[in-house]
Scaffold this active site. Structure first.
Site, mmCIF file in Angstrom:
data_model
loop_
_atom_site.group_PDB
_atom_site.id
_atom_site.type_symbol
_atom_site.label_atom_id
_atom_site.label_comp_id
_atom_site.label_asym_id
_atom_site.label_seq_id
_atom_site.Cartn_x
_atom_site.Cartn_y
_atom_site.Cartn_z
ATOM 1 N N LYS A 40 0.806 -1.226 0.000
ATOM 2 C CA LYS A 40 0.000 0.000 0.000
ATOM 3 C C LYS A 40 0.833 1.268 0.000
ATOM 4 O O LYS A 40 0.396 2.309 -0.472
ATOM 5 C CB LYS A 40 -0.950 0.017 1.210
ATOM 6 C CG LYS A 40 -2.145 -0.891 1.042
ATOM 7 C CD LYS A 40 -3.241 -0.488 2.002
ATOM 8 C CE LYS A 40 -4.417 -1.443 1.911
ATOM 9 N NZ LYS A 40 -5.411 -1.184 2.963
ATOM 10 N N LYS A 69 -6.175 -10.161 -7.163
ATOM 11 C CA LYS A 69 -7.339 -10.407 -6.316
ATOM 12 C C LYS A 69 -8.499 -9.499 -6.735
ATOM 13 O O LYS A 69 -8.281 -8.330 -7.072
ATOM 14 C CB LYS A 69 -6.926 -10.102 -4.872
ATOM 15 C CG LYS A 69 -7.929 -10.537 -3.841
ATOM 16 C CD LYS A 69 -7.452 -10.186 -2.430
ATOM 17 C CE LYS A 69 -8.607 -10.279 -1.450
ATOM 18 N NZ LYS A 69 -8.265 -9.827 -0.104
ATOM 19 N N LYS A 76 -12.109 -3.799 -4.912
ATOM 20 C CA LYS A 76 -12.978 -2.637 -5.095
ATOM 21 C C LYS A 76 -12.277 -1.546 -5.885
ATOM 22 O O LYS A 76 -12.917 -0.659 -6.433
ATOM 23 C CB LYS A 76 -13.349 -2.058 -3.724
ATOM 24 C CG LYS A 76 -14.185 -2.984 -2.896
ATOM 25 C CD LYS A 76 -14.086 -2.635 -1.413
ATOM 26 C CE LYS A 76 -14.530 -3.819 -0.584
ATOM 27 N NZ LYS A 76 -14.300 -3.695 0.834
#
Ligand code: TRP
Length: 331
Positions: free
Chosen positions: A116, A196, A199
């Site tokens: 991240k 994966k 969203k």
């Protein structure tokens, strides 16, 4: 005879956008099954959500939306304590205390943090995400923590911190075990089976739980497939078809080997059309329930208030002990 203590399970989900079929298969569906066996605490991890910048207006709506979705999928407030993380301040309190026994290097080495932080303006909250998650878990002394594979490292840290705290201050926390759903716990993107389902990727990469029938059919139709024509589960050789098989198996409750048999000699397009049927059949009752719940916001807020009250009682019991162990002055 006294009843045996029911095993406890704790899990959270991020309130960061519309939930999709990957969340359903990897988490929600498992919770629905577990609530019959465990005493469950399930919360919307809104304090985790703000470790990356969020729009305040949207965040609130997303938290509520996540709750509607859980309830619509069958999470039952009679069986499960459902609440919002920020409504139980003991989570943040214990998170802080755990930060004080966590080596900086351990947090810097976390895979999710490393991923991240790439190219972003990194906030301290992102680094400390795993200590808050450890607090979420340890407060309730769970036996099991149902999570997706990607969260395994964070549950391991919770175990490490429990041991560390116990060694330093005396036996206080129980070491919980992660409960990973094996088959198809990790649902991949429809447009790219190496990533994966998420969203944050393109809309066509995922089936959202509130997608209408036409939308579901369109997305399944354009989902990438692999070369060759057999419908076989082999994530190395056939990552896209394997992912579609995992989605199918988990939504229709048919084993992957049965599906392989059923589609032997059939085409990708027949398979996809049946998969779309299965998704529509599973999701349309959820969507109906969701719409009804969204119309009775007050009653859902009441569920969350009751959930927070119950969670606070459990969490405060542990926090009281923790404050004394650490030596914080009390009355
Ligand atoms: N980090 C988890 C996720 O992204 C959500 C979460 C927060 C969680 N706190 C938790 C999961 C505690 C299990 C237990 O999916």
């Amino acid at each position: 005879m006294p009843e045996a203590r029911k095993q406890v399970a704790v899990s959270g989900i991020q309130a960061s956008g519309n939930l999709h079929i990957g969340n359903y298969i990897g988490a929600i569906k498992q919770f629905i099954e577990l609530q019959n066996k465990y005493k469950m605490f399930v919360f919307v991890a809104d304090l985790h959500a703000i470790t990356v910048p969020q729009d305040p207006k949207k965040l609130e709506a997303q938290a509520l939306d996540a709750v509607y979705t859980y309830l619509a999928c069958g999470l039952d407030p009679e069986k499960t304590t459902i609440f919002v993380q920020s409504h139980v301040p003991q989570h943040a309190e214990l998170g802080w205390i755990l930060n004080t026994i966590t080596p900086l290097g351990e947090l810097e080495r976390m895979t999710q943090f490393k991923e991240k932080k790439a190219g972003q303006n990194v906030l301290a909250g992102l680094l400390n995400y795993p200590t808050l998650m450890a607090a979420d878990i340890l407060l309730y002394q769970p036996d099991a923590v149902p999570v997706g594979e990607d969260q395994l490292q964070h549950v391991e840290l919770a175990r490490t911190l429990a041991r560390k705290f116990n060694a330093k201050f005396g036996q206080t926390f129980k070491e919980p075990k992660a409960l990973i759903q094996k088959e198809g716990a990790r649902i991949m993107g429809l447009d790219d089976p190496t990533k994966k389902m998420s969203k944050s990727a393109a809309a066509a990469s995922r089936i959202e739980l509130l997608d209408g029938e036409a939308e579901i059919r369109r997305k399944i139709k354009i989902a990438v497939t692999d070369s060759g024509r057999e419908i076989r589960f082999n994530p190395q050789m056939k990552p896209a078809i394997s992912n579609l098989l995992a989605i199918y198996s988990n939504t229709a409750a048919i084993s992957i080997s049965e599906l392989e048999k059923k589609y032997a000699g059939k085409t990708y397009s027949e398979f996809k059309s049946d998969l779309a049927d299965a998704l529509v059949k599973t999701l349309s009752p959820v969507q109906k329930k969701y719409k009804a719940l969204a119309k009775s916001k007050e009653s859902v807020l009441k569920i969350l208030k009751n959930g927070a009250d119950a969670a606070k009682d459990a969490a405060e019991l542990k926090m009281h002990e923790v404050r004394q162990r650490v030596g914080l002055l009390h009355y």
